[in-house]
Design an enzyme around this catalytic site. Structure first.
Site, PDB file in Angstrom:
ATOM      1  N   TYR A   1       8.663 -11.004  -2.013  1.00 53.20           N
ATOM      2  CA  TYR A   1       8.642 -12.242  -1.014  1.00 53.20           C
ATOM      3  C   TYR A   1       9.861 -13.346  -1.276  1.00 53.20           C
ATOM      4  CZ  TYR A   1       3.895 -11.043   0.180  1.00 53.20           C
ATOM      5  OH  TYR A   1       2.650 -10.333   0.649  1.00 53.20           O
TER       6      TYR A   1
ATOM      7  N   ARG B   1       1.813  -5.952  -2.531  1.00 51.75           N
ATOM      8  CA  ARG B   1       2.484  -5.132  -1.535  1.00 51.75           C
ATOM      9  C   ARG B   1       2.914  -3.768  -2.428  1.00 51.75           C
ATOM     10  NH1 ARG B   1       3.243  -8.843   2.847  1.00 51.75           N
ATOM     11  NH2 ARG B   1       3.584  -6.969   4.064  1.00 51.75           N
TER      12      ARG B   1
ATOM     13  N   SER C   1       0.903  -5.748   6.923  1.00 54.14           N
ATOM     14  CA  SER C   1       2.048  -4.906   7.450  1.00 54.14           C
ATOM     15  C   SER C   1       1.649  -4.373   8.801  1.00 54.14           C
ATOM     16  CB  SER C   1       2.373  -3.784   6.549  1.00 54.14           C
ATOM     17  OG  SER C   1       3.032  -4.260   5.315  1.00 54.14           O
TER      18      SER C   1
ATOM     19  N   GLN D   1      -0.344   0.373   0.391  1.00 52.49           N
ATOM     20  CA  GLN D   1       0.217   0.371   1.640  1.00 52.49           C
ATOM     21  C   GLN D   1      -0.655   1.009   2.701  1.00 52.49           C
ATOM     22  OE1 GLN D   1       3.884   2.629   1.044  1.00 52.49           O
ATOM     23  NE2 GLN D   1       5.128   1.224   2.339  1.00 52.49           N
TER      24      GLN D   1
ATOM     25  N   ASP E   1      -2.702  -2.011   3.796  1.00 52.53           N
ATOM     26  CA  ASP E   1      -1.767  -3.195   4.187  1.00 52.53           C
ATOM     27  C   ASP E   1      -2.192  -3.856   5.492  1.00 52.53           C
ATOM     28  OD1 ASP E   1      -0.127  -5.242   4.053  1.00 52.53           O
ATOM     29  OD2 ASP E   1       1.440  -4.229   3.134  1.00 52.53           O
TER      30      ASP E   1
HETATM   31  P1  NAD Z   1       6.759 -12.347   5.320  1.00 51.59           P
HETATM   32  O1  NAD Z   1       6.077 -12.478   6.451  1.00 51.59           O
HETATM   33  O2  NAD Z   1       6.343 -13.031   3.938  1.00 51.59           O
HETATM   34  O3  NAD Z   1       8.269 -13.368   5.548  1.00 51.59           O
HETATM   35  C1  NAD Z   1       9.110 -12.436   6.613  1.00 51.59           C
HETATM   36  C2  NAD Z   1      10.690 -12.759   6.150  1.00 51.59           C
HETATM   37  O4  NAD Z   1      11.197 -13.927   6.263  1.00 51.59           O
HETATM   38  C3  NAD Z   1      10.864 -12.027   4.643  1.00 51.59           C
HETATM   39  O5  NAD Z   1      11.894 -10.867   4.792  1.00 51.59           O
HETATM   40  C4  NAD Z   1      11.476 -13.105   3.927  1.00 51.59           C
HETATM   41  O6  NAD Z   1      12.403 -12.753   2.915  1.00 51.59           O
HETATM   42  C5  NAD Z   1      12.113 -14.134   5.191  1.00 51.59           C
HETATM   43  N1  NAD Z   1      12.379 -15.368   4.926  1.00 51.59           N
HETATM   44  C6  NAD Z   1      11.730 -16.351   4.012  1.00 51.59           C
HETATM   45  N2  NAD Z   1      12.364 -17.400   4.278  1.00 51.59           N
HETATM   46  C7  NAD Z   1      13.653 -17.136   4.969  1.00 51.59           C
HETATM   47  C8  NAD Z   1      14.634 -18.008   5.116  1.00 51.59           C
HETATM   48  N3  NAD Z   1      14.872 -19.389   4.714  1.00 51.59           N
HETATM   49  N4  NAD Z   1      15.604 -17.657   6.216  1.00 51.59           N
HETATM   50  C9  NAD Z   1      15.598 -16.310   6.484  1.00 51.59           C
HETATM   51  N5  NAD Z   1      14.616 -15.556   6.126  1.00 51.59           N
HETATM   52  C10 NAD Z   1      13.445 -16.187   5.459  1.00 51.59           C
HETATM   53  O7  NAD Z   1       7.332 -11.012   4.851  1.00 51.59           O
HETATM   54  P2  NAD Z   1       6.321  -9.496   4.861  1.00 51.59           P
HETATM   55  O8  NAD Z   1       6.851  -8.811   6.031  1.00 51.59           O
HETATM   56  O9  NAD Z   1       5.086  -9.942   4.566  1.00 51.59           O
HETATM   57  O10 NAD Z   1       7.258  -8.818   3.712  1.00 51.59           O
HETATM   58  C11 NAD Z   1       7.230  -9.525   2.220  1.00 51.59           C
HETATM   59  C12 NAD Z   1       7.728  -8.323   1.342  1.00 51.59           C
HETATM   60  O11 NAD Z   1       6.758  -7.462   0.923  1.00 51.59           O
HETATM   61  C13 NAD Z   1       9.140  -7.938   1.446  1.00 51.59           C
HETATM   62  O12 NAD Z   1       9.689  -7.597   0.178  1.00 51.59           O
HETATM   63  C14 NAD Z   1       8.487  -6.537   1.901  1.00 51.59           C
HETATM   64  O13 NAD Z   1       9.648  -5.417   1.820  1.00 51.59           O
HETATM   65  C15 NAD Z   1       7.406  -6.260   1.045  1.00 51.59           C
HETATM   66  N6  NAD Z   1       6.314  -5.112   1.554  1.00 51.59           N
HETATM   67  C16 NAD Z   1       6.301  -4.265   0.776  1.00 51.59           C
HETATM   68  C17 NAD Z   1       5.283  -3.235   1.143  1.00 51.59           C
HETATM   69  C18 NAD Z   1       4.823  -2.044   0.186  1.00 51.59           C
HETATM   70  O14 NAD Z   1       5.606  -1.620  -0.619  1.00 51.59           O
HETATM   71  N7  NAD Z   1       3.693  -1.747   0.400  1.00 51.59           N
HETATM   72  C19 NAD Z   1       4.656  -3.272   2.404  1.00 51.59           C
HETATM   73  C20 NAD Z   1       5.242  -4.115   3.190  1.00 51.59           C
HETATM   74  C21 NAD Z   1       6.177  -5.108   2.965  1.00 51.59           C
END
Ligand code: NAD
Length: 396
Positions: A247, A141, A152, A146, A149
């Site tokens: 994550y 990520r 996302s 991006q 992705d």
């Molecule tokens: P995900 O689908 O893995 O999880 C969704 C959300 O659930 C996350 O924010 C996580 O912190 C939350 N979560 C997990 N356990 C929990 C709990 N017990 N209670 C409450 N919330 C809880 O997440 P995602 O959308 O795939 O994103 C994962 C990471 O990747 C994030 O840090 C996001 O910012 C990052 N990201 C980065 C990029 C990039 O830079 N290219 C793009 C997309 C996402």
């Protein structure tokens, strides 16, 4: 008798055919109920400009409202499924070919898609047929990755569609109304998890006029939640691990108890809960207990986007919508498929950007194993599982 020199170069050197010829990319119709197509006509044009040839199964775009004629106009060869398998070096796919199709596809080919490696992967087939497989679920990520992705882009679709689905089921307005017949209070929405899906759900619910609260174990998302007009609710003391690549990680028992109380108090006052909390490769955290559901107002709606990994709500059933004591609980896992046209556009743009990485300027396969994106996404190569994450998850 055939002279050895008459045999093609790829055959004589024992290398993959795809490494020597311009790549022929195949697109198969996905298995129902999947409605997305891995390549839209616009994305096909982009691939053709990279000097590849495209074989496209007739009808593969229909469920996303892209007819064969538009592909033909874009320069794609629209053929039978048999011809796609017989003629393609690389398949771009949402979910991969059928298990029985690897034999007719052949050996040493390239597969790129959303292969769901931790849950539903045909590893034996990939190894036996020496497929070089890339699953974009394992993309790092990072900013660099991006544009490819798929997690996302598909989470964006799910977060948006989940809120529309909730609004469709809720027997109330989302926005506040002041009219001659009185004032209607806005709906209260609680979002669990502020990753990509959760933030999109927040933005969508705000656009519809709801009051939105968001909970996440990662406190870094607080600012983003505020900037989208949500209120961040938090429990201090969550475990955050920098090595988890952004994550979430599993939490301690004491934290879980305090978290459960906080969520319960906010949940029982909410009209809609959108659950998006996930931990990669693990069962989704259980955040909404049965007794919490039973204390919500009748007619309230829970949409559980974590349904495919067990759900954040104790009562969620994946692929079903149930009503429990007046609360509607939606466990759909196919929102991207329901928004098939735009979800296909986003998905295929992600794939095209990935394909740029594995082609040289003449449209031939060129794999740079020093590239972090290739290293992270490659599952199998030359009959071996090469992916560290997959290998360590197999060890348990
Ligand atoms: P995900 O689908 O893995 O999880 C969704 C959300 O659930 C996350 O924010 C996580 O912190 C939350 N979560 C997990 N356990 C929990 C709990 N017990 N209670 C409450 N919330 C809880 O997440 P995602 O959308 O795939 O994103 C994962 C990471 O990747 C994030 O840090 C996001 O910012 C990052 N990201 C980065 C990029 C990039 O830079 N290219 C793009 C997309 C996402």
């Amino acid at each position: 008798m055939i002279n050895n020199n008459q045999l093609p170069l790829w055959f004589r050197t024992g290398k993959n055919k795809a490494e020597y010829l311009n790549m022929t990319i195949g697109i198969l119709k996905e298995r129902a109920p999947e409605r997305r197509v891995a390549l839209t006509p616009e994305a096909a044009k982009a691939l053709i400009s990279l000097k590849t040839k495209i074989l496209f199964e007739s009808g593969a775009g229909e469920e996303a409202w892209f007819p064969d004629a538009v592909y033909e106009k874009a320069g794609v060869d629209v053929v039978s499924r048999f011809d796609v398998l017989a003629g393609s070096d690389c398949l771009l796919t949402v979910a991969g070919p059928l298990p029985g199709e690897y034999d007719s596809w052949g050996n040493g080919k390239v597969l790129v898609g959303h292969l769901n490696p931790l849950n539903d992967l045909q590893l034996d087939k990939l190894r036996t047929h020496r497929i070089t497989s890339f699953s974009l679920d394992f993309l790092p990520r990072t900013t660099l990755a991006q544009s490819m992705d798929i997690l996302s882009s598909m989470s964006t679709v799910s977060g948006y569609k989940a809120v529309l689905d909730a609004a469709g089921h809720l027997p109330r307005f989302f926005p506040m109304f002041m009219s001659a017949s009185g004032t209607v209070k806005p709906a209260h929405v609680l979002i669990l998890g502020a990753g990509v899906a959760g933030l999109q759900a927040l933005a969508t619910a705000r656009r519809l006029g709801a009051v939105v609260e968001v909970f996440d174990v990662r406190s870094v998302v607080k600012e983003e939640v505020h900037s989208l007009g949500g209120k961040f609710i938090e429990v201090p003391g969550a475990v955050e691990d920098a090595r988890a690549g952004g994550y979430a990680v599993e939490q301690q028992e004491d934290y879980k108890k305090r978290q459960s109380e906080l969520i319960h108090n906010h949940a029982v006052r909410s009209d809609v809960i959108v659950c998006t909390a996930q931990i990669p490769g693990k069962k989704a955290p259980l955040l909404i207990q049965k007794d919490t559901v039973e204390m919500m107002n009748p007619g309230s709606v829970i949409v559980d986007l974590a349904a495919s990994t067990g759900g954040n709500c104790e009562l969620t059933t994946a692929n079903s919508t149930i009503t429990h004591k007046g609360i509607i609980i939606i466990g759909k896992v196919d929102y991207p498929s329901m928004l098939s046209m735009d979800a296909s556009r986003m998905f295929s743009n992600n794939l095209v950007n990935f394909v740029r990485l594995i082609l040289d300027k003449d449209g031939k396969l060129s794999l740079n194993w020093d590239d972090e994106i290739l290293k992270n996404t490659c599952l199998t190569h030359e009959g071996r599982v090469t992916n560290e994450r997959l290998l360590s998850s197999a060890k348990g």
